[in-house]
Write a protein that holds these residues in place. Structure first.
Motif, PDB file in Angstrom:
ATOM      1  N   ASN A 134       0.810  -1.223   0.000  1.00 46.10           N
ATOM      2  CA  ASN A 134       0.000   0.000   0.000  1.00 46.10           C
ATOM      3  C   ASN A 134       0.839   1.267   0.000  1.00 46.10           C
ATOM      4  N   VAL A 135       2.155   1.138  -0.134  1.00 47.18           N
ATOM      5  CA  VAL A 135       3.057   2.290  -0.061  1.00 47.18           C
ATOM      6  C   VAL A 135       3.639   2.599  -1.436  1.00 47.18           C
ATOM      7  N   LEU A 136       3.649   3.876  -1.776  1.00 41.71           N
ATOM      8  CA  LEU A 136       4.304   4.343  -2.992  1.00 41.71           C
ATOM      9  C   LEU A 136       5.736   4.716  -2.639  1.00 41.71           C
ATOM     10  N   VAL A 137       6.694   4.130  -3.337  1.00 44.25           N
ATOM     11  CA  VAL A 137       8.112   4.349  -3.061  1.00 44.25           C
ATOM     12  C   VAL A 137       8.696   5.203  -4.189  1.00 44.25           C
ATOM     13  N   PHE A 138       9.252   6.340  -3.804  1.00 46.45           N
ATOM     14  CA  PHE A 138       9.826   7.284  -4.767  1.00 46.45           C
ATOM     15  C   PHE A 138      11.335   7.155  -4.777  1.00 46.45           C
ATOM     16  N   ARG A 139      11.924   7.359  -5.974  1.00 45.15           N
ATOM     17  CA  ARG A 139      13.377   7.293  -6.128  1.00 45.15           C
ATOM     18  C   ARG A 139      13.846   8.441  -7.012  1.00 45.15           C
ATOM     19  N   GLY A 140      15.132   8.729  -6.873  1.00 44.68           N
ATOM     20  CA  GLY A 140      15.761   9.758  -7.678  1.00 44.68           C
ATOM     21  C   GLY A 140      17.206   9.899  -7.248  1.00 44.68           C
ATOM     22  N   GLU A 141      17.843  10.990  -7.655  1.00 48.82           N
ATOM     23  CA  GLU A 141      19.234  11.271  -7.314  1.00 48.82           C
ATOM     24  C   GLU A 141      19.393  11.420  -5.804  1.00 48.82           C
ATOM     25  N   PHE A 142      20.424  10.755  -5.254  1.00 48.25           N
ATOM     26  CA  PHE A 142      20.667  10.836  -3.813  1.00 48.25           C
ATOM     27  C   PHE A 142      21.900  11.651  -3.464  1.00 48.25           C
ATOM     28  N   PHE A 143      22.550  12.296  -4.429  1.00 49.65           N
ATOM     29  CA  PHE A 143      23.682  13.175  -4.173  1.00 49.65           C
ATOM     30  C   PHE A 143      24.809  12.481  -3.402  1.00 49.65           C
ATOM     31  N   LEU A 144      25.268  11.338  -3.905  1.00 49.30           N
ATOM     32  CA  LEU A 144      26.383  10.639  -3.278  1.00 49.30           C
ATOM     33  C   LEU A 144      27.697  11.285  -3.685  1.00 49.30           C
ATOM     34  N   ASP A 145      28.739  11.111  -2.862  1.00 47.09           N
ATOM     35  CA  ASP A 145      30.044  11.684  -3.199  1.00 47.09           C
ATOM     36  C   ASP A 145      30.789  10.783  -4.186  1.00 47.09           C
ATOM     37  N   GLU A 146      32.034  11.131  -4.496  1.00 48.87           N
ATOM     38  CA  GLU A 146      32.822  10.395  -5.498  1.00 48.87           C
ATOM     39  C   GLU A 146      33.024   8.922  -5.130  1.00 48.87           C
ATOM     40  N   GLN A 147      33.018   8.626  -3.837  1.00 46.27           N
ATOM     41  CA  GLN A 147      33.189   7.245  -3.380  1.00 46.27           C
ATOM     42  C   GLN A 147      31.849   6.509  -3.235  1.00 46.27           C
ATOM     43  N   GLY A 148      30.765   7.172  -3.591  1.00 47.68           N
ATOM     44  CA  GLY A 148      29.445   6.560  -3.486  1.00 47.68           C
ATOM     45  C   GLY A 148      28.864   6.623  -2.082  1.00 47.68           C
ATOM     46  N   LEU A 149      29.422   7.492  -1.246  1.00 46.14           N
ATOM     47  CA  LEU A 149      28.949   7.632   0.129  1.00 46.14           C
ATOM     48  C   LEU A 149      27.953   8.780   0.237  1.00 46.14           C
ATOM     49  N   PRO A 150      27.045   8.706   1.217  1.00 49.85           N
ATOM     50  CA  PRO A 150      26.056   9.773   1.393  1.00 49.85           C
ATOM     51  C   PRO A 150      26.700  11.114   1.727  1.00 49.85           C
ATOM     52  N   THR A 151      26.066  12.175   1.273  1.00 47.36           N
ATOM     53  CA  THR A 151      26.480  13.539   1.612  1.00 47.36           C
ATOM     54  C   THR A 151      25.390  14.163   2.483  1.00 47.36           C
ATOM     55  N   GLY A 152      25.564  15.402   2.869  1.00 50.97           N
ATOM     56  CA  GLY A 152      24.545  16.097   3.642  1.00 50.97           C
ATOM     57  C   GLY A 152      23.222  16.199   2.899  1.00 50.97           C
ATOM     58  N   LYS A 153      23.294  16.290   1.587  1.00 53.21           N
ATOM     59  CA  LYS A 153      22.074  16.378   0.780  1.00 53.21           C
ATOM     60  C   LYS A 153      21.303  15.058   0.755  1.00 53.21           C
ATOM     61  N   THR A 154      22.001  13.948   0.976  1.00 51.68           N
ATOM     62  CA  THR A 154      21.366  12.637   0.901  1.00 51.68           C
ATOM     63  C   THR A 154      20.222  12.516   1.913  1.00 51.68           C
ATOM     64  N   THR A 155      20.461  12.993   3.127  1.00 48.70           N
ATOM     65  CA  THR A 155      19.421  12.937   4.158  1.00 48.70           C
ATOM     66  C   THR A 155      18.212  13.756   3.747  1.00 48.70           C
ATOM     67  N   ALA A 156      18.441  14.936   3.176  1.00 44.81           N
ATOM     68  CA  ALA A 156      17.332  15.788   2.739  1.00 44.81           C
ATOM     69  C   ALA A 156      16.502  15.095   1.660  1.00 44.81           C
ATOM     70  N   VAL A 157      17.171  14.426   0.727  1.00 46.03           N
ATOM     71  CA  VAL A 157      16.457  13.723  -0.346  1.00 46.03           C
ATOM     72  C   VAL A 157      15.670  12.545   0.221  1.00 46.03           C
ATOM     73  N   PHE A 158      16.298  11.776   1.103  1.00 38.49           N
ATOM     74  CA  PHE A 158      15.610  10.647   1.732  1.00 38.49           C
ATOM     75  C   PHE A 158      14.352  11.133   2.451  1.00 38.49           C
ATOM     76  N   ASN A 159      14.484  12.208   3.213  1.00 36.43           N
ATOM     77  CA  ASN A 159      13.331  12.741   3.939  1.00 36.43           C
ATOM     78  C   ASN A 159      12.245  13.243   2.996  1.00 36.43           C
ATOM     79  N   MET A 160      12.629  13.814   1.866  1.00 36.76           N
ATOM     80  CA  MET A 160      11.647  14.288   0.897  1.00 36.76           C
ATOM     81  C   MET A 160      10.890  13.104   0.293  1.00 36.76           C
ATOM     82  N   PHE A 161      11.608  12.047  -0.070  1.00 37.61           N
ATOM     83  CA  PHE A 161      10.937  10.881  -0.643  1.00 37.61           C
ATOM     84  C   PHE A 161      10.027  10.212   0.386  1.00 37.61           C
TER      85      PHE A 161
END
Length: 83
Positions: free
Chosen positions: A41-68
């Motif tokens: 019953n849940v709609l799951v949204f995806r998009g760019e997560f703003f990972l760094d060069e090593q593929g690790l989360p950045t400060g923007k990643t949390t904001a995107v996760f929270n938005m989705f």
């Protein structure tokens, strides 16, 4: 299964979701939902997560996760994806 929600095609839902993103106070440039899928019953949204060069989360990643997560909360009670 979807007695209380309206059917919507994924493209139309992404248009509506991206309007919410752009108007939100925590919008970041480049933040955009590019995919949506139905998980139960849940709609799951995806998009760019703003990972760094090593593929690790950045400060923007949390904001995107929270938005989705917000989009899932807003739209899962209203819609289900058309089959």
């Amino acid at each position: 299964m979807h007695l209380h929600t309206a059917a919507i095609n994924p493209g139309a839902l992404l248009i509506e979701a991206n309007k919410v993103i752009r108007q939100h106070e925590h919008y970041l440039s480049g933040m955009k939902a590019t995919e949506v899928e139905q998980k139960g019953n849940v709609l799951v949204f995806r998009g760019e997560f703003f990972l760094d060069e090593q593929g690790l989360p950045t400060g923007k990643t949390t904001a995107v996760f929270n938005m989705f997560k917000l989009l899932a909360t807003l739209f899962s009670d209203k819609y289900h994806l058309e089959i």
